[in-house]
Design a protein around this motif. Structure first.
Motif, PDB file in Angstrom:
ATOM      1  N   THR A   1      -0.610  12.112 -15.162  1.00  0.00           N
ATOM      2  CA  THR A   1       0.222  11.225 -14.336  1.00  0.00           C
ATOM      3  C   THR A   1       1.032  12.005 -13.324  1.00  0.00           C
ATOM      4  O   THR A   1       1.156  11.589 -12.162  1.00  0.00           O
ATOM      5  N   GLY A   2       1.608  13.138 -13.745  1.00  0.00           N
ATOM      6  CA  GLY A   2       2.575  13.813 -12.888  1.00  0.00           C
ATOM      7  C   GLY A   2       3.741  12.876 -12.620  1.00  0.00           C
ATOM      8  O   GLY A   2       4.274  12.252 -13.538  1.00  0.00           O
ATOM      9  N   ILE A   3       4.102  12.722 -11.346  1.00  0.00           N
ATOM     10  CA  ILE A   3       5.172  11.783 -11.004  1.00  0.00           C
ATOM     11  C   ILE A   3       4.612  10.447 -10.499  1.00  0.00           C
ATOM     12  O   ILE A   3       5.349   9.610  -9.992  1.00  0.00           O
ATOM     13  N   GLY A   4       3.283  10.265 -10.643  1.00  0.00           N
ATOM     14  CA  GLY A   4       2.694   8.948 -10.379  1.00  0.00           C
ATOM     15  C   GLY A   4       2.038   8.770  -9.034  1.00  0.00           C
ATOM     16  O   GLY A   4       1.649   7.660  -8.676  1.00  0.00           O
ATOM     17  N   CYS A   5       1.845   9.859  -8.285  1.00  0.00           N
ATOM     18  CA  CYS A   5       1.318   9.731  -6.930  1.00  0.00           C
ATOM     19  C   CYS A   5      -0.128   9.242  -6.913  1.00  0.00           C
ATOM     20  O   CYS A   5      -0.455   8.287  -6.202  1.00  0.00           O
ATOM     21  N   SER A   6      -1.011   9.897  -7.658  1.00  0.00           N
ATOM     22  CA  SER A   6      -2.431   9.505  -7.634  1.00  0.00           C
ATOM     23  C   SER A   6      -2.624   8.070  -8.098  1.00  0.00           C
ATOM     24  O   SER A   6      -3.384   7.301  -7.491  1.00  0.00           O
ATOM     25  N   ALA A   7      -1.932   7.693  -9.179  1.00  0.00           N
ATOM     26  CA  ALA A   7      -2.044   6.324  -9.678  1.00  0.00           C
ATOM     27  C   ALA A   7      -1.566   5.328  -8.629  1.00  0.00           C
ATOM     28  O   ALA A   7      -2.155   4.255  -8.463  1.00  0.00           O
ATOM     29  N   SER A   8      -0.523   5.681  -7.895  1.00  0.00           N
ATOM     30  CA  SER A   8       0.009   4.778  -6.865  1.00  0.00           C
ATOM     31  C   SER A   8      -0.929   4.671  -5.671  1.00  0.00           C
ATOM     32  O   SER A   8      -1.055   3.595  -5.065  1.00  0.00           O
ATOM     33  N   ILE A   9      -1.605   5.766  -5.329  1.00  0.00           N
ATOM     34  CA  ILE A   9      -2.580   5.726  -4.236  1.00  0.00           C
ATOM     35  C   ILE A   9      -3.748   4.828  -4.609  1.00  0.00           C
ATOM     36  O   ILE A   9      -4.207   4.004  -3.805  1.00  0.00           O
ATOM     37  N   VAL A  10      -4.249   4.974  -5.841  1.00  0.00           N
ATOM     38  CA  VAL A  10      -5.330   4.102  -6.322  1.00  0.00           C
ATOM     39  C   VAL A  10      -4.867   2.650  -6.308  1.00  0.00           C
ATOM     40  O   VAL A  10      -5.588   1.740  -5.874  1.00  0.00           O
ATOM     41  N   SER A  11      -3.647   2.429  -6.761  1.00  0.00           N
ATOM     42  CA  SER A  11      -3.098   1.076  -6.802  1.00  0.00           C
ATOM     43  C   SER A  11      -3.001   0.467  -5.401  1.00  0.00           C
ATOM     44  O   SER A  11      -3.339  -0.696  -5.191  1.00  0.00           O
ATOM     45  N   LEU A  12      -2.543   1.266  -4.440  1.00  0.00           N
ATOM     46  CA  LEU A  12      -2.442   0.774  -3.059  1.00  0.00           C
ATOM     47  C   LEU A  12      -3.802   0.340  -2.535  1.00  0.00           C
ATOM     48  O   LEU A  12      -3.945  -0.746  -1.952  1.00  0.00           O
ATOM     49  N   ALA A  13      -4.814   1.178  -2.747  1.00  0.00           N
ATOM     50  CA  ALA A  13      -6.160   0.847  -2.256  1.00  0.00           C
ATOM     51  C   ALA A  13      -6.675  -0.440  -2.884  1.00  0.00           C
ATOM     52  O   ALA A  13      -7.281  -1.283  -2.205  1.00  0.00           O
ATOM     53  N   LEU A  14      -6.433  -0.622  -4.181  1.00  0.00           N
ATOM     54  CA  LEU A  14      -6.928  -1.815  -4.868  1.00  0.00           C
ATOM     55  C   LEU A  14      -6.109  -3.056  -4.514  1.00  0.00           C
ATOM     56  O   LEU A  14      -6.651  -4.158  -4.446  1.00  0.00           O
ATOM     57  N   LYS A  15      -4.820  -2.878  -4.278  1.00  0.00           N
ATOM     58  CA  LYS A  15      -3.996  -4.004  -3.803  1.00  0.00           C
ATOM     59  C   LYS A  15      -4.510  -4.486  -2.453  1.00  0.00           C
ATOM     60  O   LYS A  15      -4.592  -5.696  -2.195  1.00  0.00           O
ATOM     61  N   GLU A  16      -4.838  -3.539  -1.583  1.00  0.00           N
ATOM     62  CA  GLU A  16      -5.334  -3.903  -0.255  1.00  0.00           C
ATOM     63  C   GLU A  16      -6.686  -4.601  -0.337  1.00  0.00           C
ATOM     64  O   GLU A  16      -7.024  -5.409   0.536  1.00  0.00           O
ATOM     65  N   LYS A  17      -7.462  -4.297  -1.373  1.00  0.00           N
ATOM     66  CA  LYS A  17      -8.750  -4.975  -1.572  1.00  0.00           C
ATOM     67  C   LYS A  17      -8.589  -6.301  -2.315  1.00  0.00           C
ATOM     68  O   LYS A  17      -9.560  -7.024  -2.512  1.00  0.00           O
TER      69      LYS A  17
END
Length: 226
Positions: A50-66
């Motif tokens: 997870t780290g501080i959540g950056c990768s998960a948030s990027i994936v989430s943004l892309a899927l929200k946009e879809k």
């Protein structure tokens, strides 16, 4: 922070400004991961690290946009990172993200007797993932000793037959881990995206039963070394 008002650049810059922001996914890797999510059918994601959540948030943004229905299970070993991720990840993303705390362990298998790996010890029970992002565990301490080993969680899941056919696996750097997977399990994957301007590599699980073979040993035998 409102995810709906953000694009990839502003989201990335938001994470880069945070405490420990120097540890997040590299810019080129972030762009490639975002594009890959946008271009492929992905709804269930396992994020190893997870780290501080950056990768998960990027994936989430892309899927929200879809406008996709999706869920991200993300695994982290450090309490301080989990605390930061819970504060930093945009609320709209957190609805679709579950952060799991996992201890780390040193692991090996009889199939690769002289190689040790670092793994996450506790994972979700469901392994119906479309994408696994391999970015952990990070180095850790055992009895005062610094442990920095190639990540083996994906290899362990593969040997347990818990990676379904067509699953994508993204390696964010982690070159040694990827090389070991390629050495022993190359017959099980297609190379979808080789590392180019980024060091993000994406492979996909084939339909065949698991094939284990030491490619380096076979090459040395054919070359007459042994």
């Amino acid at each position: 922070m409102n995810l709906q008002s953000m694009n990839l650049q502003s989201l990335y810059e938001y994470f880069a400004r945070q405490k420990d922001g120097n540890w997040i996914i590299k810019p080129n890797n972030a762009i490639q991961l975002y594009k890959f999510i946008k271009e492929n059918s992905i709804r269930k994601i396992l994020d190893l690290g997870t780290g501080i959540g950056c990768s998960a948030s990027i994936v989430s943004l892309a899927l929200k946009e879809k406008n996709e229905n999706y869920h991200i299970d993300t695994i982290e070993q450090f309490d301080k990172c989990i605390e930061l991720a819970n504060k930093i990840i945009p609320p709209e993303s957190k609805e679709n993200i579950t952060i799991h705390k996992s201890e780390t362990a040193v692991w090996n298998t009889d199939k690769i007797p002289y190689q040790y790996f670092s793994i996450y010890d506790n994972l979700p029970e469901l392994f119906d993932y479309d994408l696994i992002i391999n970015d952990g565990p990070s180095p850790f301490m055992i009895n005062g000793d610094y442990v920095d080993l190639p990540n083996g969680t994906t290899i362990k899941l593969l040997l347990e037959d818990k990676i379904k056919p067509k699953t994508f696996i993204a390696y964010d750097g982690r070159i040694l881990s990827l090389q070991l997977l390629e050495r022993y399990f190359s017959d099980n994957f297609y190379l979808i995206k080789p590392a180019d301007t980024s060091n993000l590599t994406i492979i996909q699980r084939k339909y065949n039963p698991i094939i284990f073979k030491d490619e380096k040993l076979e090459f040395m035998k054919q070359a007459g070394y042994f």
